[in-house]
Design a protein around this motif. Sequence first.
Motif, PDB file in Angstrom:
ATOM      1  N   LEU A 127      44.853  69.904 -13.319  1.00 44.03           N
ATOM      2  CA  LEU A 127      45.986  70.756 -13.690  1.00 44.03           C
ATOM      3  C   LEU A 127      47.129  70.667 -12.687  1.00 44.03           C
ATOM      4  O   LEU A 127      48.294  70.793 -13.059  1.00 44.03           O
ATOM      5  CB  LEU A 127      45.521  72.207 -13.826  1.00 44.03           C
ATOM      6  N   THR A 128      46.812  70.456 -11.423  1.00 42.62           N
ATOM      7  CA  THR A 128      47.872  70.390 -10.406  1.00 42.62           C
ATOM      8  C   THR A 128      48.477  68.991 -10.289  1.00 42.62           C
ATOM      9  O   THR A 128      49.681  68.840 -10.141  1.00 42.62           O
ATOM     10  CB  THR A 128      47.342  70.828  -9.032  1.00 42.62           C
ATOM     11  N   THR A 129      47.629  67.975 -10.365  1.00 38.66           N
ATOM     12  CA  THR A 129      48.143  66.606 -10.252  1.00 38.66           C
ATOM     13  C   THR A 129      48.638  66.066 -11.591  1.00 38.66           C
ATOM     14  O   THR A 129      49.440  65.134 -11.616  1.00 38.66           O
ATOM     15  CB  THR A 129      47.056  65.662  -9.717  1.00 38.66           C
ATOM     16  N   ARG A 130      48.114  66.647 -12.695  1.00 40.43           N
ATOM     17  CA  ARG A 130      48.443  66.196 -14.061  1.00 40.43           C
ATOM     18  C   ARG A 130      48.147  64.703 -14.231  1.00 40.43           C
ATOM     19  O   ARG A 130      48.830  64.000 -14.982  1.00 40.43           O
ATOM     20  CB  ARG A 130      49.901  66.512 -14.408  1.00 40.43           C
ATOM     21  N   LYS A 131      47.119  64.249 -13.557  1.00 39.83           N
ATOM     22  CA  LYS A 131      46.730  62.848 -13.644  1.00 39.83           C
ATOM     23  C   LYS A 131      46.054  62.571 -14.981  1.00 39.83           C
ATOM     24  O   LYS A 131      45.252  63.372 -15.469  1.00 39.83           O
ATOM     25  CB  LYS A 131      45.782  62.501 -12.500  1.00 39.83           C
ATOM     26  N   ASP A 132      46.369  61.439 -15.580  1.00 41.31           N
ATOM     27  CA  ASP A 132      45.791  61.048 -16.856  1.00 41.31           C
ATOM     28  C   ASP A 132      44.395  60.462 -16.619  1.00 41.31           C
ATOM     29  O   ASP A 132      44.256  59.429 -15.963  1.00 41.31           O
ATOM     30  CB  ASP A 132      46.689  60.020 -17.544  1.00 41.31           C
ATOM     31  N   MET A 133      43.388  61.126 -17.142  1.00 37.67           N
ATOM     32  CA  MET A 133      42.009  60.703 -16.953  1.00 37.67           C
ATOM     33  C   MET A 133      41.441  59.973 -18.165  1.00 37.67           C
ATOM     34  O   MET A 133      40.215  59.871 -18.319  1.00 37.67           O
ATOM     35  CB  MET A 133      41.129  61.928 -16.644  1.00 37.67           C
ATOM     36  N   SER A 134      42.293  59.478 -19.036  1.00 33.79           N
ATOM     37  CA  SER A 134      41.822  58.809 -20.245  1.00 33.79           C
ATOM     38  C   SER A 134      41.016  57.557 -19.932  1.00 33.79           C
ATOM     39  O   SER A 134      40.224  57.094 -20.762  1.00 33.79           O
ATOM     40  CB  SER A 134      43.001  58.458 -21.153  1.00 33.79           C
ATOM     41  N   PHE A 173      28.026  62.642 -15.059  1.00 34.92           N
ATOM     42  CA  PHE A 173      28.516  62.576 -16.438  1.00 34.92           C
ATOM     43  C   PHE A 173      29.284  63.838 -16.809  1.00 34.92           C
ATOM     44  O   PHE A 173      30.383  63.774 -17.381  1.00 34.92           O
ATOM     45  CB  PHE A 173      27.327  62.380 -17.389  1.00 34.92           C
ATOM     46  N   SER A 174      28.735  65.000 -16.492  1.00 34.29           N
ATOM     47  CA  SER A 174      29.381  66.276 -16.815  1.00 34.29           C
ATOM     48  C   SER A 174      30.692  66.439 -16.055  1.00 34.29           C
ATOM     49  O   SER A 174      31.678  66.941 -16.598  1.00 34.29           O
ATOM     50  CB  SER A 174      28.444  67.444 -16.491  1.00 34.29           C
ATOM     51  N   SER A 175      30.713  65.997 -14.800  1.00 40.11           N
ATOM     52  CA  SER A 175      31.940  66.074 -14.002  1.00 40.11           C
ATOM     53  C   SER A 175      33.030  65.202 -14.620  1.00 40.11           C
ATOM     54  O   SER A 175      34.195  65.612 -14.705  1.00 40.11           O
ATOM     55  CB  SER A 175      31.661  65.628 -12.563  1.00 40.11           C
ATOM     56  N   ALA A 176      32.652  64.001 -15.054  1.00 38.47           N
ATOM     57  CA  ALA A 176      33.620  63.113 -15.702  1.00 38.47           C
ATOM     58  C   ALA A 176      34.138  63.722 -17.006  1.00 38.47           C
ATOM     59  O   ALA A 176      35.331  63.613 -17.322  1.00 38.47           O
ATOM     60  CB  ALA A 176      32.975  61.751 -15.963  1.00 38.47           C
ATOM     61  N   CYS A 177      33.255  64.375 -17.760  1.00 40.32           N
ATOM     62  CA  CYS A 177      33.659  65.004 -19.016  1.00 40.32           C
ATOM     63  C   CYS A 177      34.654  66.147 -18.779  1.00 40.32           C
ATOM     64  O   CYS A 177      35.596  66.334 -19.551  1.00 40.32           O
ATOM     65  CB  CYS A 177      32.434  65.529 -19.764  1.00 40.32           C
ATOM     66  N   ILE A 178      34.448  66.922 -17.707  1.00 35.45           N
ATOM     67  CA  ILE A 178      35.370  68.007 -17.387  1.00 35.45           C
ATOM     68  C   ILE A 178      36.752  67.451 -17.045  1.00 35.45           C
ATOM     69  O   ILE A 178      37.775  67.952 -17.515  1.00 35.45           O
ATOM     70  CB  ILE A 178      34.815  68.846 -16.214  1.00 35.45           C
ATOM     71  N   LEU A 179      36.781  66.399 -16.238  1.00 32.57           N
ATOM     72  CA  LEU A 179      38.050  65.752 -15.901  1.00 32.57           C
ATOM     73  C   LEU A 179      38.734  65.215 -17.159  1.00 32.57           C
ATOM     74  O   LEU A 179      39.932  65.417 -17.366  1.00 32.57           O
ATOM     75  CB  LEU A 179      37.807  64.605 -14.915  1.00 32.57           C
ATOM     76  N   PHE A 180      37.970  64.526 -17.984  1.00 34.30           N
ATOM     77  CA  PHE A 180      38.518  63.888 -19.182  1.00 34.30           C
ATOM     78  C   PHE A 180      39.050  64.925 -20.171  1.00 34.30           C
ATOM     79  O   PHE A 180      40.151  64.779 -20.709  1.00 34.30           O
ATOM     80  CB  PHE A 180      37.440  63.028 -19.846  1.00 34.30           C
ATOM     81  N   GLN A 181      38.263  65.974 -20.432  1.00 36.83           N
ATOM     82  CA  GLN A 181      38.662  66.975 -21.420  1.00 36.83           C
ATOM     83  C   GLN A 181      39.871  67.774 -20.960  1.00 36.83           C
ATOM     84  O   GLN A 181      40.780  68.046 -21.745  1.00 36.83           O
ATOM     85  CB  GLN A 181      37.503  67.927 -21.709  1.00 36.83           C
ATOM     86  N   THR A 182      39.912  68.145 -19.692  1.00 35.02           N
ATOM     87  CA  THR A 182      41.061  68.878 -19.170  1.00 35.02           C
ATOM     88  C   THR A 182      42.320  68.025 -19.243  1.00 35.02           C
ATOM     89  O   THR A 182      43.399  68.508 -19.631  1.00 35.02           O
ATOM     90  CB  THR A 182      40.814  69.316 -17.714  1.00 35.02           C
ATOM     91  N   SER A 183      42.188  66.761 -18.899  1.00 34.96           N
ATOM     92  CA  SER A 183      43.320  65.839 -18.983  1.00 34.96           C
ATOM     93  C   SER A 183      43.780  65.663 -20.422  1.00 34.96           C
ATOM     94  O   SER A 183      44.983  65.585 -20.702  1.00 34.96           O
ATOM     95  CB  SER A 183      42.928  64.484 -18.392  1.00 34.96           C
ATOM     96  N   ALA A 184      42.815  65.615 -21.364  1.00 34.05           N
ATOM     97  CA  ALA A 184      43.165  65.445 -22.771  1.00 34.05           C
ATOM     98  C   ALA A 184      44.004  66.617 -23.285  1.00 34.05           C
ATOM     99  O   ALA A 184      44.903  66.437 -24.113  1.00 34.05           O
ATOM    100  CB  ALA A 184      41.896  65.301 -23.613  1.00 34.05           C
TER     101      ALA A 184
END
Length: 221
Positions: A127-134, A173-184
């Motif tokens: 949320l702070t960096t707004r980095k695209d995790m796609s 896996f769960s950590s990656a999903c949190i990053l990905f979903q928040t970025s989405a």
Amino acid sequence: MHEHDYALSHAQTGQLEVSRVLRNTYGLLAMTLAFSGLVAYMAQQMNAPRPGFLVVLIGFYGLFFLTAKLRDSVWGLVSTFALTGFMGYTLGPILNLYLSMPNGGEVVSSALAMTALVFFGLSAYVLTTRKDMSFLAGFITAGFFVLLGAVLVSLFFQVSGLQLAISAGFVLFSSACILFQTSAIIHGGERNYIMATISLYVSIYNLFVSLLQLLGVFSDD
């Protein structure tokens, strides 16, 4: 000039939509976590029996796909609470298992604290960096099938250290999903707050259970 105004208006509209989805997602997520926690507490207090693997599998995927189908209606909210309530029920017997250990209370509280820290830390980072995790999409897809295969192997074969590896894999896996979903959400890839909520909920659930297993192993004398 008109094109500039249109582009500015479009950007503002998109930002408002992102804010709305974020607000609704975190609001619903907080409610479902509270509801799931209450159901888990009731199941734990009643010493509810642990449902079988097939029951959990059918119940989870059945309610998940039902929620996905109803995501654009008010019934999607009902299905969301049914799904998270069911997962909360499955958590009750798991908590009883760990609480029966000599240091079970410490294990559970540590897993809960670590889960909260990981979730809020990863969410805040995106949320702070707004980095695209796609770019994590491929890793998540591959990770799902690898973990699914490992779980199936663990059901039929006793492989030393496999359960520990599965738990560690689910943490990543769960950590990656949190990053990905928040970025989405913030980049426009997810506009349905119900789907965003259940995706984050499942990640948090898996993260908590996996940390419970890891801490339980490392704290076992």
